[in-house]
Design a protein around this motif. Structure first.
Motif, PDB file in Angstrom:
ATOM      1  N   VAL A  37       0.853  -1.190   0.000  1.00 61.01           N
ATOM      2  CA  VAL A  37       0.000   0.000   0.000  1.00 61.01           C
ATOM      3  C   VAL A  37       0.886   1.236   0.000  1.00 61.01           C
ATOM      4  O   VAL A  37       1.827   1.322   0.791  1.00 61.01           O
ATOM      5  CB  VAL A  37      -0.916   0.007   1.244  1.00 61.01           C
ATOM      6  CG1 VAL A  37      -1.734   1.297   1.317  1.00 61.01           C
ATOM      7  CG2 VAL A  37      -1.837  -1.211   1.241  1.00 61.01           C
ATOM      8  N   GLN A  39       1.361   5.391   0.415  1.00 59.69           N
ATOM      9  CA  GLN A  39       0.804   6.612   0.999  1.00 59.69           C
ATOM     10  C   GLN A  39       1.743   7.761   0.678  1.00 59.69           C
ATOM     11  O   GLN A  39       2.811   7.895   1.276  1.00 59.69           O
ATOM     12  CB  GLN A  39       0.604   6.478   2.503  1.00 59.69           C
ATOM     13  CG  GLN A  39      -0.141   7.672   3.093  1.00 59.69           C
ATOM     14  CD  GLN A  39      -0.642   7.394   4.494  1.00 59.69           C
ATOM     15  OE1 GLN A  39       0.033   6.781   5.315  1.00 59.69           O
ATOM     16  NE2 GLN A  39      -1.853   7.850   4.794  1.00 59.69           N
ATOM     17  N   GLY A  44      -3.844   9.866   1.115  1.00 60.05           N
ATOM     18  CA  GLY A  44      -4.495   8.658   1.581  1.00 60.05           C
ATOM     19  C   GLY A  44      -3.782   7.394   1.148  1.00 60.05           C
ATOM     20  O   GLY A  44      -2.679   7.420   0.594  1.00 60.05           O
ATOM     21  N   LEU A  45      -4.438   6.280   1.420  1.00 61.79           N
ATOM     22  CA  LEU A  45      -3.895   4.958   1.137  1.00 61.79           C
ATOM     23  C   LEU A  45      -4.253   4.520  -0.277  1.00 61.79           C
ATOM     24  O   LEU A  45      -5.378   4.725  -0.731  1.00 61.79           O
ATOM     25  CB  LEU A  45      -4.457   3.950   2.142  1.00 61.79           C
ATOM     26  CG  LEU A  45      -4.266   4.290   3.614  1.00 61.79           C
ATOM     27  CD1 LEU A  45      -4.990   3.262   4.485  1.00 61.79           C
ATOM     28  CD2 LEU A  45      -2.798   4.360   3.982  1.00 61.79           C
ATOM     29  N   TRP A  47      -4.005   1.088  -2.831  1.00 59.57           N
ATOM     30  CA  TRP A  47      -3.770  -0.352  -2.972  1.00 59.57           C
ATOM     31  C   TRP A  47      -2.922  -0.594  -4.201  1.00 59.57           C
ATOM     32  O   TRP A  47      -3.332  -0.273  -5.328  1.00 59.57           O
ATOM     33  CB  TRP A  47      -5.121  -1.042  -3.101  1.00 59.57           C
ATOM     34  CG  TRP A  47      -5.166  -2.516  -3.016  1.00 59.57           C
ATOM     35  CD1 TRP A  47      -5.477  -3.257  -1.918  1.00 59.57           C
ATOM     36  CD2 TRP A  47      -4.970  -3.452  -4.081  1.00 59.57           C
ATOM     37  NE1 TRP A  47      -5.478  -4.596  -2.230  1.00 59.57           N
ATOM     38  CE2 TRP A  47      -5.166  -4.746  -3.558  1.00 59.57           C
ATOM     39  CE3 TRP A  47      -4.642  -3.326  -5.440  1.00 59.57           C
ATOM     40  CZ2 TRP A  47      -5.049  -5.899  -4.322  1.00 59.57           C
ATOM     41  CZ3 TRP A  47      -4.535  -4.465  -6.204  1.00 59.57           C
ATOM     42  CH2 TRP A  47      -4.730  -5.744  -5.643  1.00 59.57           C
ATOM     43  N   TYR A  95       3.744   0.612   2.722  1.00 59.99           N
ATOM     44  CA  TYR A  95       3.419  -0.361   3.761  1.00 59.99           C
ATOM     45  C   TYR A  95       3.199  -1.739   3.141  1.00 59.99           C
ATOM     46  O   TYR A  95       2.571  -1.852   2.080  1.00 59.99           O
ATOM     47  CB  TYR A  95       2.127   0.026   4.481  1.00 59.99           C
ATOM     48  CG  TYR A  95       2.191   1.276   5.303  1.00 59.99           C
ATOM     49  CD1 TYR A  95       1.675   2.476   4.845  1.00 59.99           C
ATOM     50  CD2 TYR A  95       2.761   1.267   6.577  1.00 59.99           C
ATOM     51  CE1 TYR A  95       1.713   3.632   5.595  1.00 59.99           C
ATOM     52  CE2 TYR A  95       2.813   2.423   7.348  1.00 59.99           C
ATOM     53  CZ  TYR A  95       2.291   3.591   6.844  1.00 59.99           C
ATOM     54  OH  TYR A  95       2.333   4.742   7.600  1.00 59.99           O
ATOM     55  N   TRP A 112       0.002  -4.966   9.746  1.00 62.37           N
ATOM     56  CA  TRP A 112       0.736  -4.055   8.879  1.00 62.37           C
ATOM     57  C   TRP A 112       2.189  -3.944   9.334  1.00 62.37           C
ATOM     58  O   TRP A 112       2.483  -3.993  10.536  1.00 62.37           O
ATOM     59  CB  TRP A 112       0.100  -2.665   8.924  1.00 62.37           C
ATOM     60  CG  TRP A 112      -1.260  -2.605   8.320  1.00 62.37           C
ATOM     61  CD1 TRP A 112      -2.395  -3.211   8.779  1.00 62.37           C
ATOM     62  CD2 TRP A 112      -1.647  -1.888   7.146  1.00 62.37           C
ATOM     63  NE1 TRP A 112      -3.456  -2.920   7.952  1.00 62.37           N
ATOM     64  CE2 TRP A 112      -3.023  -2.099   6.946  1.00 62.37           C
ATOM     65  CE3 TRP A 112      -0.955  -1.070   6.241  1.00 62.37           C
ATOM     66  CZ2 TRP A 112      -3.732  -1.547   5.876  1.00 62.37           C
ATOM     67  CZ3 TRP A 112      -1.652  -0.503   5.183  1.00 62.37           C
ATOM     68  CH2 TRP A 112      -3.019  -0.741   5.002  1.00 62.37           C
TER      69      TRP A 112
END
Lengths: 122, 108
Positions: A37, A39, A44-45, A47, A95, A112
């Motif tokens: 992921v 950022q 924001g996150l 995928w 992440y 995570w």
């Protein structure tokens, strides 16, 4: 205890290559998907993709397909995210996370890593 | 691809109040494949809710999730000081498993 431990922060120049890692422990590494992921700073996150370490089945978001490569070495319970030619726009926190649930749709993530900060600057 | 839109962008409340966060999908989310995460500054996200309404391990029961189809809600029944953070929804019924843009819950 389930743990995902990521490699340390990186500072790179545009055009350089990079491979960051995520080592899983405390669970059967080959039985769960691992996701990545992104950022970006203050954002924001996103995928990026997932991999099943048992057979290296890999799925990418169309936004990241061809931009990064996700891989895994089950012998050392480690997943990787790599770039062949970094851009300044790759500057972000990345992440890894353990995937659960319906992973044909992308998984949800229950554990995570701590994140790896990648800075790309000339 | 399914796009998730969260509202409001920022929610200002006081400890003890009830928080209601919304997540709307551009098309129906398959089955109950929706999750919620909390992220505090400088930390990795933490899973709160999966399968629309199932709390993850160790998550207090003041957090609850509901919804179906295209409309989902995260409710925090009585805000504690540690609940002020950014919250993200994520669908995992249709690849890629997109996240919403986040709702920042701040202290009023």
């Amino acid at each position: 205890e389930v743990q995902l431990v990521q490699s340390g922060a990186e500072v790179k120049k545009p055009g350089e290559s990079l491979k960051i890692s995520c080592k899983g422990s405390g669970y059967t590494f080959t039985s769960y998907w691992i996701g990545w992921v992104r950022q970006m700073p203050g954002k924001g996150l996103e995928w990026m993709g997932i991999i099943y370490p048992s057979d290296s089945d890999t799925r990418y978001s169309p936004s990241f397909q061809g931009q990064v490569t996700i891989s895994a070495d089950k012998s050392i319970t480690t997943a990787y995210l790599q770039w062949s030619s970094l851009k300044a726009s790759d500057t972000a926190m990345y992440y890894c996370a353990r995937g659960r649930g319906y992973c044909s749709g992308g998984c949800y993530f229950d554990y995570w890593g701590q994140g790896t900060l990648v800075t790309v600057s000339s | 691809e399914i796009v998730l839109t969260q509202s409001p962008g920022t929610l200002s409340l006081s400890p003890g109040e009830r928080a209601t966060l919304s997540c709307r999908a551009s098309q129906s989310v398959s089955y109950t494949y929706l999750a919620w995460y909390q992220q505090k500054a400088g930390q990795a996200p933490r899973l709160l809710i999966y399968g629309v309404s199932s709390r993850a391990t160790g998550i207090p029961d003041r957090f609850s999730g509901s919804g179906s189809g295209t409309d989902f809600t995260l409710t925090i029944s009585r805000l504690e000081p540690e609940d002020f953070a950014v919250y993200y929804c994520q669908q995992y019924g249709s690849s890629p498993g997109a996240f919403g843009q986040g709702t920042k819950l701040e202290i009023k």
